[in-house]
Enzyme design. Sequence first.
Site, short mmCIF file in Angstrom:
data_model
loop_
_atom_site.label_atom_id
_atom_site.label_comp_id
_atom_site.label_asym_id
_atom_site.label_seq_id
_atom_site.Cartn_x
_atom_site.Cartn_y
_atom_site.Cartn_z
N THR A 1 0.87 -1.18 0.00
CA THR A 1 0.00 0.00 0.00
C THR A 1 0.91 1.23 0.00
O THR A 1 2.11 1.12 0.23
CB THR A 1 -0.91 0.04 1.25
OG1 THR A 1 -0.08 0.20 2.42
CG2 THR A 1 -1.75 -1.21 1.38
N VAL B 1 3.25 -1.12 4.68
CA VAL B 1 2.51 0.07 5.13
C VAL B 1 3.48 1.25 5.17
O VAL B 1 4.58 1.13 5.70
CB VAL B 1 1.94 -0.16 6.55
CG1 VAL B 1 1.11 1.03 6.98
CG2 VAL B 1 1.11 -1.43 6.58
N ALA C 1 7.36 -2.39 7.14
CA ALA C 1 7.41 -0.92 7.15
C ALA C 1 8.02 -0.43 5.84
O ALA C 1 9.15 -0.79 5.50
CB ALA C 1 8.24 -0.44 8.32
N LYS C 2 7.25 0.41 5.14
CA LYS C 2 7.74 0.94 3.87
C LYS C 2 8.43 2.27 4.17
O LYS C 2 7.84 3.14 4.82
CB LYS C 2 6.54 1.19 2.96
CG LYS C 2 6.73 0.71 1.55
CD LYS C 2 5.45 0.98 0.79
CE LYS C 2 5.58 0.53 -0.63
NZ LYS C 2 4.45 0.99 -1.44
N VAL C 3 9.66 2.41 3.71
CA VAL C 3 10.36 3.67 3.95
C VAL C 3 10.89 4.22 2.63
O VAL C 3 11.20 3.45 1.71
CB VAL C 3 11.52 3.51 4.98
CG1 VAL C 3 11.03 2.97 6.30
CG2 VAL C 3 12.62 2.64 4.43
#
Length: 219
Positions: free
Chosen positions: A27, A56, A82-84
């Site tokens: 997402t 996310v 965790a999307k960074v």
Amino acid sequence: MKIFLDTADVDKIRALSATGLVDGITTNPTLIMKAGRDHKQAIIEICKLVKGPVSVEGIGNTAEELVKDAREFAKWAPNIVAKVPMTAEGLKAVRILEKEGIPTNVTLVFSAGQALMVAKAGASYCSPFVGRLDDVSESGMHLIEEILDIYDAYEFETQVIVASVRSPTHVVEAAKMGAHIATVPPEIFEKLFKHPLTDKGIEQFAKDYAAAAKGAKNK
Ligand code: E4P
């Protein structure tokens, strides 16, 4: 090869994950906005529907902000990634989060140099955006080839998520290159099942089946 859905549309995810072929979800803030749902609630529902990794994304700029967001997301479900963003601060956050056991997905990757730094930082996933590169007259799939060569040469464990996919051809090319994952919008996932000759063949077989049954009856 794993196929993820690139959407936050919970109904679509429910419907398509019934195929048993959805291996994960990605997402981003735009997809959350399009879904028109509360971020946390939508992600929690998605994580119940799909057991694989669910990426996310927050909106922090500094490593500190990104780590804070990611730690919060990780509390929502056990399969959160965790999307960074692909920045120096993002990669600082990656090192901290991976050490804590929170898997990371580095997003907005547009060059092989960036992908090298992602792997050196120890991210679980690297997301090069092929469609957006094609949009500016660069070859998205050539970038995937370069990244896979580099990762193979050094046996990096970071998995490549081919992102910003615009066609089934992107997926097939990614598979031929041995990319670990492609994340695809629901429309592309549906198109992967389709071929006009399959539809035509099914229609013809159904007609012939009925004709054969009728013929047997009249004998
Ligand atoms: C990947 O994780 C992103 O959500 C996505 O693939 C972006 O694709 P777009 O270029 O279609 O927005």
